[in-house]
Every structure is written in structure tokens, then in C-alpha cells.
Design a protein around this motif. Structure first.
Motif, mmCIF file in Angstrom:
data_model
loop_
_atom_site.group_PDB
_atom_site.id
_atom_site.type_symbol
_atom_site.label_atom_id
_atom_site.label_comp_id
_atom_site.label_asym_id
_atom_site.label_seq_id
_atom_site.Cartn_x
_atom_site.Cartn_y
_atom_site.Cartn_z
ATOM 1 N N UNK A 191 36.338 37.880 32.344
ATOM 2 C CA UNK A 191 35.396 36.776 32.214
ATOM 3 C C UNK A 191 35.321 35.942 33.469
ATOM 4 N N UNK A 192 36.473 35.598 34.027
ATOM 5 C CA UNK A 192 36.492 34.789 35.251
ATOM 6 C C UNK A 192 35.890 35.544 36.422
ATOM 7 N N UNK A 193 36.192 36.848 36.529
ATOM 8 C CA UNK A 193 35.623 37.646 37.617
ATOM 9 C C UNK A 193 34.112 37.768 37.471
ATOM 10 N N UNK A 194 33.645 37.914 36.234
ATOM 11 C CA UNK A 194 32.205 38.021 36.012
ATOM 12 C C UNK A 194 31.473 36.744 36.391
ATOM 13 N N UNK A 195 32.032 35.595 36.039
ATOM 14 C CA UNK A 195 31.395 34.316 36.385
ATOM 15 C C UNK A 195 31.391 34.120 37.897
ATOM 16 N N UNK A 196 32.510 34.419 38.549
ATOM 17 C CA UNK A 196 32.560 34.295 40.008
ATOM 18 C C UNK A 196 31.556 35.230 40.666
ATOM 19 N N UNK A 197 31.478 36.479 40.175
ATOM 20 C CA UNK A 197 30.533 37.424 40.751
ATOM 21 C C UNK A 197 29.089 37.013 40.540
ATOM 22 N N UNK A 198 28.773 36.475 39.371
ATOM 23 C CA UNK A 198 27.419 35.989 39.100
ATOM 24 C C UNK A 198 27.049 34.881 40.081
ATOM 25 N N UNK A 199 27.984 33.942 40.302
ATOM 26 C CA UNK A 199 27.734 32.847 41.243
ATOM 27 C C UNK A 199 27.548 33.380 42.664
ATOM 28 N N UNK A 200 28.347 34.353 43.057
ATOM 29 C CA UNK A 200 28.242 34.911 44.404
ATOM 30 C C UNK A 200 26.929 35.678 44.579
#
Length: 311
Positions: A27-36
Motif C-alpha cells: 500500500x505504501x509503495x503504491x501510494x508513493x509510486x502514484x505520487x511519483x
């Protein structure tokens, strides 16, 4: 903020990412990737809101992992250097004091590195210290503004968390008052086993009363953290526009001469115009569709920066 809220329903993906943070790691990786990925599109001079439909979750997790690795390496290196500097006599205390303030700016520099890795779709691009230092040195005041944004957002998040936390704790007050009154009245005659049972009963009562409130507090924190992550990374993307991202060559090539102030919206393109100026003409129709929202299925970046190679 204007980019985040320019489309109706902008809060829907933010709420979805808030819930996804409950999923460990992914979940955290997905949110960070979406923001990037959204910040990458912003750096390409595209004024687009975050994508609301058709998001490739796997690609977001991949981008998040790439950004996490870059920031982890930068964090480890800085930690070792600062630890060595703090161990030196005479200047160790001064280094510690300076790092308290410099660490906030350094966090934004790590965001720059992770965004560069996302633009190239390569971890190594985020570890080009010389190139990233060239960018930072050109416009440190711009990064300070981004740092101020992050600090202000963190302050708002802290205040909101405190207020919600105080409301949540109010539900535990009756249980604590009862426990203290009981111990005051009968503490002298309680055996050890009875004391343990009483404490366990108090813990169970607190958990039953605070459980829903703690979930609400956690979701509020996750919501504010998601918004702050999106704003911070796309602010870095706006700052990076001055380095003319579409004209970047290979990862190891030097940066082109900065072309504009990142706050100059006159240089920003709407999504269809970017496609015609940044990709071959025979791919215009396909790219116009691909550029709607943040790119979520990037291709491999062998030479230059990637905007959207395939769907």
C-alpha cells in the motif's frame, strides 16, 4: 493544490489511497509510486490532475519501489556521513545542530532524486549525485519553498492529529476515572492476582472504547499524509520544469541549460499539445490518450527520459 483539485472527484483517488495504506508494504509503495508518476507528468510540463480511472496498480508499486530504493540509499549514505561527523571532537555538536535543520531540505533533495529515477525509469538515474547537485545548486531557493510547503503541511497534519486524538481519548476518561477510584478505595486489600486482573480488565475496556476512535485517527493521518505526499512530489515536479525535462538525453548526459522559472505557467503545455511536441508524429494519436492523467505503465528507459512508451 490547483493541479490536485482541478478535476471533479479528485478526492476519490485520495480516499482510495488512504484505505490502501492499510495494506502493509504494498500500500505504501503504491501510494508513493502514484505520487511519483503524477509528478513525472508534471515535470514534463503537463498540467494534469491525478488520474482517477484506469490506474495500473502494479506499475505504481514498481515506481514506488524504485523511489524507495533511491531514498533508502541516500538516507543510508547521509546517516553514515553524519554519524562520522558527529563523532569528531569540537565540531560534532555543531554538526548535530545544523543537521536538525538541514535534514528537512535533504528530504526534499531525496524526493528530487527519486523523481529523476522515475523520469528515467532507472534506479541509477536517482543516484547521479553530480547531476542532482547541479540541479539543487541552480535553484536552492525553489527547494526551500518546497521544504516550507512540506513543513507547513506537516504542521497542519500534527494539529489535526492532536485534535482528533484528544476527542478520541475523551472516550477513555470514564474508564480511567473508575479504575483510579477503585484502586483508591480497595487498593490496600487487593491481592496481587486481583490487581493483575483489574489491570487486564482496564486494558480490555480501553481497547473496546478506543478501538473505533483509533481507526478514525489512523485514517485521518493516512488521508493527510496522502495529500501531503501528492503535493510535495508534484511541487518537486513543478520545480524540475525549469530544467527542460523533454530535452533530456541519456541518464549520464549533462543537464541542458535551464530554460525557465518553474513558476512560469506560460511554459506549461496542456496534455494534447505535449504529445505533439515530445513524441514522434506517427504516435500522436496514441500518446494523446496515454497522457490523460499520470502515466502508469511506463516502458523501459534505455537512453532518454520516459513519458509513456506503451500501454
Amino acid at each position: 493544490w490547483a493541479l490536485l483539485t482541478r478535476d471533479r472527484g479528485w478526492v476519490k483517488p485520495v480516499l482510495l489511497m488512504t484505505v490502501s495504506l492499510l495494506v502493509p508494504i504494498a500500500g505504501a509503495l503504491g501510494v508513493l509510486g502514484y505520487a511519483l508518476e503524477w509528478a513525472r507528468l508534471t515535470a514534463w510540463n503537463v498540467n494534469a490532475a491525478p488520474k482517477q480511472r484506469g490506474v495500473d496498480v502494479g506499475a505504481c508499486i514498481k515506481s514506488g519501489w524504485r523511489g524507495f530504493v533511491v531514498m533508502l540509499v541516500w538516507g543510508i549514505v547521509s546517516g553514515v556521513v553524519i554519524a562520522i561527523a558527529e563523532a569528531l571532537p569540537l565540531i560534532g555538536a555543531l554538526v548535530s545542530l545544523i543537521w536538525v535543520f538541514a535534514s528537512f531540505v535533504y528530504t526534499v533533495v531525496m524526493m528530487v532524486a527519486s523523481l529523476r529515477a522515475t523520469i528515467y525509469q532507472k534506479i541509477g538515474a536517482g543516484l547521479r549525485v553530480r547531476t542532482i547537485w547541479q540541479m539543487v545548486r541552480h535553484d536552492p531557493m525553489g527547494l526551500l519553498r518546497v521544504t516550507g510547503l512540506m513543513l507547513a503541511g506537516g504542521a497542519v497534519m500534527g494539529i489535526a492529529t492532536t485534535l482528533v486524538g484528544m476527542v478520541c481519548l475523551a472516550s477513555a476518561v470514564p474508564h480511567l476515572v473508575w479504575f483510579m477510584s477503585y484502586v483508591y478505595e480497595f487498593g490496600s486489600v487487593l491481592s496481587g492476582d486481583m490487581g493483575v486482573l483489574l489491570v487486564l480488565q482496564l486494558i480490555a475496556s480501553l481497547l473496546s472504547s478506543l478501538g473505533p476512535a483509533l481507526v478514525v485517527l489512523l485514517l485521518v493521518d493516512f488521508f493527510l499524509a496522502t495529500v501531503l505526499t501528492l503535493l510535495g512530489h508534484t511541487a518537486v515536479g513543478l520545480w524540475m520544469r525549469q530544467f527542460d525535462v523533454p530535452s533530456w538525453g541519456r541518464d549520464e548526459d549533462p543537464l541542458p541549460t535551464p530554460v525557465s522559472d518553474p513558476r512560469d505557467q506560460g511554459g506549461a503545455q496542456e496534455m494534447p499539445q505535449l504529445a505533439s511536441s515530445s513524441v514522434p508524429a506517427d504516435q500522436d494519436a496514441e500518446k494523446n490518450d496515454d497522457l490523460q492523467g499520470s502515466p502508469t505503465d511506463p516502458g523501459e528507459a534505455d537512453d532518454g527520459p520516459v513519458i509513456d512508451e506503451s500501454r
